[in-house]
Design a protein around this motif. Structure first.
Motif, mmCIF file in Angstrom:
data_model
loop_
_atom_site.group_PDB
_atom_site.id
_atom_site.type_symbol
_atom_site.label_atom_id
_atom_site.label_comp_id
_atom_site.label_asym_id
_atom_site.label_seq_id
_atom_site.Cartn_x
_atom_site.Cartn_y
_atom_site.Cartn_z
ATOM 1 N N GLU A 102 -14.184 5.465 -1.476
ATOM 2 C CA GLU A 102 -13.557 4.454 -0.627
ATOM 3 C C GLU A 102 -14.175 3.076 -0.860
ATOM 4 O O GLU A 102 -13.458 2.069 -0.994
ATOM 5 N N LYS A 138 0.837 -1.193 0.000
ATOM 6 C CA LYS A 138 0.000 0.000 0.000
ATOM 7 C C LYS A 138 0.875 1.247 0.000
ATOM 8 O O LYS A 138 1.969 1.264 0.565
ATOM 9 N N LEU A 149 -13.522 1.783 -4.699
ATOM 10 C CA LEU A 149 -12.141 1.554 -5.130
ATOM 11 C C LEU A 149 -11.278 0.905 -4.050
ATOM 12 O O LEU A 149 -10.084 0.680 -4.275
ATOM 13 N N ASP A 150 -11.846 0.624 -2.906
ATOM 14 C CA ASP A 150 -11.115 -0.034 -1.822
ATOM 15 C C ASP A 150 -9.864 0.757 -1.430
ATOM 16 O O ASP A 150 -8.741 0.245 -1.380
ATOM 17 N N VAL A 151 -10.071 2.043 -1.172
ATOM 18 C CA VAL A 151 -9.004 2.912 -0.692
ATOM 19 C C VAL A 151 -9.463 3.607 0.577
ATOM 20 O O VAL A 151 -10.641 3.557 0.947
ATOM 21 N N GLY A 169 -3.828 3.174 -0.190
ATOM 22 C CA GLY A 169 -4.288 1.917 -0.764
ATOM 23 C C GLY A 169 -3.254 1.327 -1.698
ATOM 24 O O GLY A 169 -2.107 1.803 -1.760
ATOM 25 N N GLU A 221 -2.490 0.893 -7.851
ATOM 26 C CA GLU A 221 -3.439 1.081 -8.958
ATOM 27 C C GLU A 221 -4.757 1.682 -8.468
ATOM 28 O O GLU A 221 -5.400 2.459 -9.171
ATOM 29 N N LYS A 222 -5.139 1.355 -7.221
ATOM 30 C CA LYS A 222 -6.370 1.905 -6.658
ATOM 31 C C LYS A 222 -6.188 3.374 -6.276
ATOM 32 O O LYS A 222 -7.098 4.199 -6.448
ATOM 33 N N ASN A 260 -8.144 4.810 -17.854
ATOM 34 C CA ASN A 260 -7.660 5.725 -16.822
ATOM 35 C C ASN A 260 -7.150 7.043 -17.396
ATOM 36 O O ASN A 260 -6.982 8.022 -16.679
ATOM 37 N N GLN A 313 -12.147 3.238 -14.818
ATOM 38 C CA GLN A 313 -11.671 1.866 -14.680
ATOM 39 C C GLN A 313 -11.494 1.212 -16.048
ATOM 40 O O GLN A 313 -10.674 0.309 -16.205
ATOM 41 N N LEU A 317 -6.415 5.395 -9.438
ATOM 42 C CA LEU A 317 -7.811 5.545 -9.853
ATOM 43 C C LEU A 317 -8.537 6.569 -8.993
ATOM 44 O O LEU A 317 -9.318 7.381 -9.498
ATOM 45 N N ALA A 318 -8.298 6.532 -7.695
ATOM 46 C CA ALA A 318 -8.941 7.489 -6.782
ATOM 47 C C ALA A 318 -8.480 8.907 -7.091
ATOM 48 O O ALA A 318 -9.284 9.848 -7.104
#
Length: 320
Positions: A32, A4, A35-37, A50, A53-54, A91, A88, A57-58
């Protein structure tokens, strides 16, 4: 396995930061979750934590949101979801360039472009699906964009004719008290369709196409018993169809035809004992592949700025 990382994103001023974060930080929470951040907002700064790559994206999502806020005061949940979905897939996409697409040039030589995220989604749906339902309030371009796409399909020889129809429910389908023949009686209820055609094609070309039956504008009752092949069909004001009328219209669609059904389920003029066909249709057709539902809202209103505020005020009152 990637470790991370942490990256900072700066917003130009505190006011923009508040709009970017959303009410009670709802935009932050959505990013959050999607994007799992982890986003930590302090003043006009956001710390993104995170997987690399996440985090990227965020960061790109926040950049495109900031661009959108240069044009609008808020970013809706639907708009934010759309940004995340597009990024996604690509990008490097410049989100603002979406609105530079020229759909069609009208008879005055003016370019017709999507004005909102919702309108862009609507146009993409009309390109991809044979049957599209567009549901939303007045001023969101439901009918106009459907007419633009119909004209585009006609001029590109994808269809041979355009059929535009709507129920004459404002007169309760009892038109006898109006002067003139049947066409004179129903024309006032079809006027918005003519207006859109005139704007895109020009009055002379519309009259020519009407005379040649390349374009047909008629009340819904005229559709019964027909099969419409090689046509781009638009059913407008569909909230004023009954369930039987909606079924009748949808089953008119023939080979090599496309259909767009538009309406506003908050403005139903049917008698209280009749249910709106548009209000029921999603539940009935939701699992059929090839049919798409697009929902527009007050963020897609492209009329006078006060129209958006009027729609929001009515919605708030109805929700009380």
């Amino acid at each position: 396995m990637s470790s991370k990382i942490s990256e900072k994103f700066m917003v130009s001023n505190y006011h923009k930061a508040r709009n970017l974060f959303g009410n009670l930080d709802k935009n932050i929470k959505m990013i959050e979750e999607e994007l799992d951040v982890k986003l930590i907002a302090r003043g006009s700064e956001i710390n993104i934590e995170g997987l690399p790559e996440k985090v990227e994206l965020a960061r790109r999502t926040l950049e495109e949101m900031a661009k959108l806020l240069e044009e609008e005061n808020t970013v809706s949940d639907r708009q934010l979801n759309y940004i995340i979905e597009l990024l996604q897939d690509d990008n490097n996409l410049d989100f603002s360039s979406i609105f530079n697409e020229v759909i069609q040039v009208n008879h005055k030589g003016e370019e017709i472009n999507p004005q909102t995220v919702g309108q862009k989604m609507y146009l993409e749906a009309m390109r991809k699906y044979d049957i599209v339902f567009s549901i939303g309030p007045a001023g969101t371009g439901k009918t106009y964009l459907a007419v633009v796409m119909a004209v585009k399909n006609l001029l590109n020889h994808r269809v041979d004719r355009i059929v535009l129809t709507r129920p004459a429910i404002e007169a309760g389908e009892e038109l006898g008290f109006l002067p003139g023949d049947m066409q004179d009686k129903v024309d006032p209820y079809l006027r918005p369709l003519y207006d859109s055609l005139f704007d895109v094609l020009g009055p002379d070309k519309v009259r020519e196409y009407l005379e040649k039956d390349i374009i047909e504008v008629a009340p819904l009752a005229y559709m019964r018993g027909r099969t419409l092949d090689d046509s781009f069909i638009i059913l407008d004001e569909a909230q004023n169809t009954t369930t039987k009328q909606m079924k009748m219209m949808l089953t008119r669609i023939g080979f090599n035809s496309r259909a767009v059904i538009t309406g506003d389920i908050t403005q139903i003029d049917l008698p209280y004992n009749q249910k709106s066909g548009l209000g029921q249709v999603e539940e009935i057709l939701k699992d059929i592949e090839g049919i798409e539902f697009v929902y527009l809202d007050e963020t897609d209103v492209v009329r006078h700025n006060l129209v958006r505020k009027i729609i929001t005020a009515y919605e708030e009152k109805e929700n009380e």
